[in-house]
Scaffold this motif. Structure first.
Motif, PDB file in Angstrom:
ATOM      1  N   ASP A  89       5.768 -34.085 -15.928  1.00 41.70           N
ATOM      2  CA  ASP A  89       4.332 -33.794 -15.909  1.00 41.70           C
ATOM      3  C   ASP A  89       3.992 -32.458 -16.544  1.00 41.70           C
ATOM      4  O   ASP A  89       2.823 -32.107 -16.694  1.00 41.70           O
ATOM      5  CB  ASP A  89       3.785 -33.839 -14.484  1.00 41.70           C
ATOM      6  CG  ASP A  89       4.564 -32.978 -13.498  1.00 41.70           C
ATOM      7  OD1 ASP A  89       4.959 -31.856 -13.872  1.00 41.70           O
ATOM      8  OD2 ASP A  89       4.793 -33.431 -12.367  1.00 41.70           O
ATOM      9  N   THR A  90       5.026 -31.697 -16.932  1.00 46.88           N
ATOM     10  CA  THR A  90       4.816 -30.356 -17.485  1.00 46.88           C
ATOM     11  C   THR A  90       5.808 -30.127 -18.621  1.00 46.88           C
ATOM     12  O   THR A  90       7.001 -30.376 -18.453  1.00 46.88           O
ATOM     13  CB  THR A  90       5.019 -29.280 -16.398  1.00 46.88           C
ATOM     14  OG1 THR A  90       4.229 -29.601 -15.255  1.00 46.88           O
ATOM     15  CG2 THR A  90       4.647 -27.907 -16.907  1.00 46.88           C
ATOM     16  N   GLU A 128       5.245 -36.519 -27.334  1.00 41.86           N
ATOM     17  CA  GLU A 128       6.035 -37.410 -26.477  1.00 41.86           C
ATOM     18  C   GLU A 128       5.727 -37.157 -25.011  1.00 41.86           C
ATOM     19  O   GLU A 128       5.622 -38.092 -24.213  1.00 41.86           O
ATOM     20  CB  GLU A 128       7.518 -37.230 -26.753  1.00 41.86           C
ATOM     21  CG  GLU A 128       8.416 -38.247 -26.057  1.00 41.86           C
ATOM     22  CD  GLU A 128       8.161 -39.677 -26.505  1.00 41.86           C
ATOM     23  OE1 GLU A 128       8.510 -40.602 -25.730  1.00 41.86           O
ATOM     24  OE2 GLU A 128       7.637 -39.887 -27.623  1.00 41.86           O
ATOM     25  N   GLY A 129       5.572 -35.883 -24.659  1.00 42.31           N
ATOM     26  CA  GLY A 129       5.203 -35.571 -23.289  1.00 42.31           C
ATOM     27  C   GLY A 129       3.864 -36.173 -22.919  1.00 42.31           C
ATOM     28  O   GLY A 129       3.702 -36.768 -21.845  1.00 42.31           O
ATOM     29  N   ALA A 130       2.880 -36.032 -23.809  1.00 38.90           N
ATOM     30  CA  ALA A 130       1.543 -36.551 -23.530  1.00 38.90           C
ATOM     31  C   ALA A 130       1.547 -38.070 -23.432  1.00 38.90           C
ATOM     32  O   ALA A 130       0.866 -38.656 -22.572  1.00 38.90           O
ATOM     33  CB  ALA A 130       0.566 -36.095 -24.617  1.00 38.90           C
ATOM     34  N   ARG A 131       2.274 -38.726 -24.312  1.00 45.46           N
ATOM     35  CA  ARG A 131       2.346 -40.186 -24.259  1.00 45.46           C
ATOM     36  C   ARG A 131       2.834 -40.657 -22.894  1.00 45.46           C
ATOM     37  O   ARG A 131       2.297 -41.603 -22.312  1.00 45.46           O
ATOM     38  CB  ARG A 131       3.285 -40.699 -25.352  1.00 45.46           C
ATOM     39  CG  ARG A 131       2.686 -40.674 -26.758  1.00 45.46           C
ATOM     40  CD  ARG A 131       3.720 -41.059 -27.791  1.00 45.46           C
ATOM     41  NE  ARG A 131       3.130 -41.278 -29.111  1.00 45.46           N
ATOM     42  CZ  ARG A 131       3.819 -41.499 -30.220  1.00 45.46           C
ATOM     43  NH1 ARG A 131       5.146 -41.526 -30.167  1.00 45.46           N
ATOM     44  NH2 ARG A 131       3.209 -41.698 -31.371  1.00 45.46           N
ATOM     45  N   ARG A 132       3.824 -39.983 -22.380  1.00 43.80           N
ATOM     46  CA  ARG A 132       4.395 -40.398 -21.098  1.00 43.80           C
ATOM     47  C   ARG A 132       3.502 -40.000 -19.931  1.00 43.80           C
ATOM     48  O   ARG A 132       3.448 -40.708 -18.924  1.00 43.80           O
ATOM     49  CB  ARG A 132       5.804 -39.829 -20.968  1.00 43.80           C
ATOM     50  CG  ARG A 132       6.722 -40.431 -22.034  1.00 43.80           C
ATOM     51  CD  ARG A 132       8.139 -39.977 -21.913  1.00 43.80           C
ATOM     52  NE  ARG A 132       8.923 -40.460 -23.050  1.00 43.80           N
ATOM     53  CZ  ARG A 132      10.105 -41.087 -22.947  1.00 43.80           C
ATOM     54  NH1 ARG A 132      10.637 -41.284 -21.751  1.00 43.80           N
ATOM     55  NH2 ARG A 132      10.752 -41.487 -24.025  1.00 43.80           N
ATOM     56  N   MET A 133       2.828 -38.869 -20.062  1.00 44.66           N
ATOM     57  CA  MET A 133       1.873 -38.494 -19.009  1.00 44.66           C
ATOM     58  C   MET A 133       0.773 -39.541 -18.885  1.00 44.66           C
ATOM     59  O   MET A 133       0.342 -39.884 -17.781  1.00 44.66           O
ATOM     60  CB  MET A 133       1.277 -37.117 -19.315  1.00 44.66           C
ATOM     61  CG  MET A 133       2.252 -35.968 -19.167  1.00 44.66           C
ATOM     62  SD  MET A 133       1.511 -34.396 -19.685  1.00 44.66           S
ATOM     63  CE  MET A 133       2.984 -33.376 -19.900  1.00 44.66           C
ATOM     64  N   ALA A 141      -4.555 -38.365 -13.192  1.00 45.49           N
ATOM     65  CA  ALA A 141      -4.635 -37.512 -12.001  1.00 45.49           C
ATOM     66  C   ALA A 141      -4.999 -36.074 -12.348  1.00 45.49           C
ATOM     67  O   ALA A 141      -5.150 -35.235 -11.454  1.00 45.49           O
ATOM     68  CB  ALA A 141      -3.299 -37.544 -11.255  1.00 45.49           C
ATOM     69  N   GLY A 142      -5.132 -35.764 -13.647  1.00 42.99           N
ATOM     70  CA  GLY A 142      -5.496 -34.418 -14.082  1.00 42.99           C
ATOM     71  C   GLY A 142      -4.386 -33.403 -13.933  1.00 42.99           C
ATOM     72  O   GLY A 142      -4.643 -32.197 -13.865  1.00 42.99           O
ATOM     73  N   ARG A 143      -3.126 -33.859 -13.933  1.00 41.44           N
ATOM     74  CA  ARG A 143      -2.016 -32.949 -13.654  1.00 41.44           C
ATOM     75  C   ARG A 143      -1.128 -32.690 -14.872  1.00 41.44           C
ATOM     76  O   ARG A 143      -0.095 -32.047 -14.755  1.00 41.44           O
ATOM     77  CB  ARG A 143      -1.162 -33.499 -12.511  1.00 41.44           C
ATOM     78  CG  ARG A 143      -1.930 -33.651 -11.196  1.00 41.44           C
ATOM     79  CD  ARG A 143      -1.008 -33.925 -10.031  1.00 41.44           C
ATOM     80  NE  ARG A 143      -0.220 -32.749  -9.679  1.00 41.44           N
ATOM     81  CZ  ARG A 143       1.112 -32.666  -9.793  1.00 41.44           C
ATOM     82  NH1 ARG A 143       1.810 -33.677 -10.280  1.00 41.44           N
ATOM     83  NH2 ARG A 143       1.734 -31.566  -9.435  1.00 41.44           N
ATOM     84  N   GLY A 144      -1.517 -33.169 -16.036  1.00 42.42           N
ATOM     85  CA  GLY A 144      -0.704 -32.933 -17.224  1.00 42.42           C
ATOM     86  C   GLY A 144      -0.823 -31.504 -17.707  1.00 42.42           C
ATOM     87  O   GLY A 144      -1.927 -30.965 -17.836  1.00 42.42           O
ATOM     88  N   ARG A 145       0.319 -30.880 -17.958  1.00 37.73           N
ATOM     89  CA  ARG A 145       0.341 -29.494 -18.432  1.00 37.73           C
ATOM     90  C   ARG A 145       1.301 -29.365 -19.617  1.00 37.73           C
ATOM     91  O   ARG A 145       2.474 -29.743 -19.519  1.00 37.73           O
ATOM     92  CB  ARG A 145       0.805 -28.534 -17.324  1.00 37.73           C
ATOM     93  CG  ARG A 145      -0.066 -28.544 -16.073  1.00 37.73           C
ATOM     94  CD  ARG A 145      -1.404 -27.866 -16.326  1.00 37.73           C
ATOM     95  NE  ARG A 145      -2.186 -27.781 -15.101  1.00 37.73           N
ATOM     96  CZ  ARG A 145      -3.022 -28.735 -14.678  1.00 37.73           C
ATOM     97  NH1 ARG A 145      -3.186 -29.850 -15.396  1.00 37.73           N
ATOM     98  NH2 ARG A 145      -3.694 -28.597 -13.559  1.00 37.73           N
ATOM     99  N   ILE A 146       0.794 -28.841 -20.718  1.00 32.98           N
ATOM    100  CA  ILE A 146       1.627 -28.555 -21.884  1.00 32.98           C
ATOM    101  C   ILE A 146       1.375 -27.121 -22.307  1.00 32.98           C
ATOM    102  O   ILE A 146       0.210 -26.717 -22.494  1.00 32.98           O
ATOM    103  CB  ILE A 146       1.328 -29.522 -23.048  1.00 32.98           C
ATOM    104  CG1 ILE A 146       1.682 -30.962 -22.649  1.00 32.98           C
ATOM    105  CG2 ILE A 146       2.097 -29.106 -24.305  1.00 32.98           C
ATOM    106  CD1 ILE A 146       1.292 -32.005 -23.678  1.00 32.98           C
ATOM    107  N   VAL A 147       2.441 -26.354 -22.441  1.00 36.79           N
ATOM    108  CA  VAL A 147       2.347 -24.959 -22.878  1.00 36.79           C
ATOM    109  C   VAL A 147       3.166 -24.805 -24.151  1.00 36.79           C
ATOM    110  O   VAL A 147       4.380 -25.064 -24.157  1.00 36.79           O
ATOM    111  CB  VAL A 147       2.854 -23.984 -21.797  1.00 36.79           C
ATOM    112  CG1 VAL A 147       2.723 -22.546 -22.292  1.00 36.79           C
ATOM    113  CG2 VAL A 147       2.089 -24.172 -20.492  1.00 36.79           C
ATOM    114  N   LEU A 148       2.511 -24.417 -25.230  1.00 35.03           N
ATOM    115  CA  LEU A 148       3.189 -24.118 -26.486  1.00 35.03           C
ATOM    116  C   LEU A 148       3.445 -22.614 -26.555  1.00 35.03           C
ATOM    117  O   LEU A 148       2.631 -21.817 -26.084  1.00 35.03           O
ATOM    118  CB  LEU A 148       2.327 -24.546 -27.674  1.00 35.03           C
ATOM    119  CG  LEU A 148       1.765 -25.973 -27.668  1.00 35.03           C
ATOM    120  CD1 LEU A 148       0.958 -26.216 -28.945  1.00 35.03           C
ATOM    121  CD2 LEU A 148       2.863 -26.999 -27.509  1.00 35.03           C
ATOM    122  N   ILE A 149       4.559 -22.249 -27.171  1.00 35.98           N
ATOM    123  CA  ILE A 149       4.870 -20.820 -27.306  1.00 35.98           C
ATOM    124  C   ILE A 149       4.635 -20.386 -28.749  1.00 35.98           C
ATOM    125  O   ILE A 149       5.328 -20.810 -29.673  1.00 35.98           O
ATOM    126  CB  ILE A 149       6.315 -20.523 -26.871  1.00 35.98           C
ATOM    127  CG1 ILE A 149       6.564 -21.028 -25.456  1.00 35.98           C
ATOM    128  CG2 ILE A 149       6.571 -19.016 -26.959  1.00 35.98           C
ATOM    129  CD1 ILE A 149       5.613 -20.500 -24.393  1.00 35.98           C
TER     130      ILE A 149
END
Length: 257
Positions: A89-90, A128-133, A141-149
């Motif tokens: 989820d993150t 890929e993370g977003a697709r699976r979220m 559920a509003g719990r998807g979190r992605i942080v780019l550096i």
């Protein structure tokens, strides 16, 4: 809104570039905050050490060998994460390389390698993370979190890092665009843009004249410690950051002032 908390208990976080530097730091502090951590990088032997450190402190972690520039490798890493801990989820898309040198002598292969890891890599990882979220209902559920550096080099000019700086500028804009695309899917996308830090990637720089001059040009004439990003990273990965998306957060101890 409830009380502020960066407790990550119940979250599963995939961190790329987790074998050394700030990626390793991220994996350790995310686990300490309660998350189950998938530490991903190309150097498997170093990942074993990261996971052992996390386990010794009472956390849960799995190492996954990953080349972020290759789509099949990214997909396989998420498959491995789900098999061990369930849906991710993150995501912390941290993996990056820097090949310094004058633009006049920069080889095309080095330029392409920098872009493949530093731009294509976070795109493939975030996508890929977003697709699976979305598939697992995490976004609903509003719990998807992605942080780019990203990096301050993406918006402030420094010599000898044209490919790296251009790539980090692309990452910041990518974060904004992905945040826009996924705003109605319950997935937050934000970018951290750190200043120069005491890491493996930059350690040799501060012992030479060029590095000393650079440090003296900073308002506080110092390099940030490796834990400088901890509070903001934990916040952006937490439920507390629900209303925050599309942000680019510069944390540089005043280096760009």
């Amino acid at each position: 809104m409830g009380a502020f908390s960066c407790d990550l208990t119940g979250r599963t976080v995939l961190v790329t570039g987790a074998s050394s530097g700030i990626g390793r730091r991220f994996a350790v502090i995310l686990a300490a905050a309660g998350a189950k951590v998938v530490a991903a990088a190309r150097r498997g032997e170093l990942l074993d050490a990261v996971c052992a450190e996390i386990a010794a402190a009472g956390g849960e972690a799995q190492g996954v060998v990953l080349d972020v520039s290759q789509e099949a490798s990214v997909i396989a890493a998420f498959d491995a994460a789900e098999a061990r801990f369930g849906p991710v989820d993150t995501v912390v898309a941290n993996a990056g390389i820097s090949l310094p040198g004058s633009a006049l002598g920069l080889g095309v292969d080095d330029f392409d390698a920098t872009m493949a890891v530093n731009v294509r890599g976070p795109f493939l990882t975030a996508r890929e993370g977003a697709r699976r979220m979305v598939a697992h209902g995490i976004g609903a559920a509003g719990r998807g979190r992605i942080v780019l550096i990203g990096s301050i080099t993406g918006h402030h000019a420094y010599p000898g890092i044209v490919a790296y700086g251009a790539a980090k500028a692309a990452v910041a804009q990518m974060g904004r665009l992905l945040a826009k695309d996924w705003a109605n899917k319950g997935i937050n996308v934000n970018t951290l843009a750190p200043g120069y830090m005491a890491t493996d990637m930059t350690s040799a720089l501060w012992d030479i004249a060029k590095g000393r001059r650079l440090r003296e040009s900073f308002a506080r004439r110092r390099i940030m410690p490796i834990d400088a990003l901890d509070p903001m990273l934990l916040y952006l990965c937490s439920d507390a950051s629900a209303p925050v998306t599309g942000g680019v957060f510069t944390i540089d101890d005043g280096q760009t002032l």
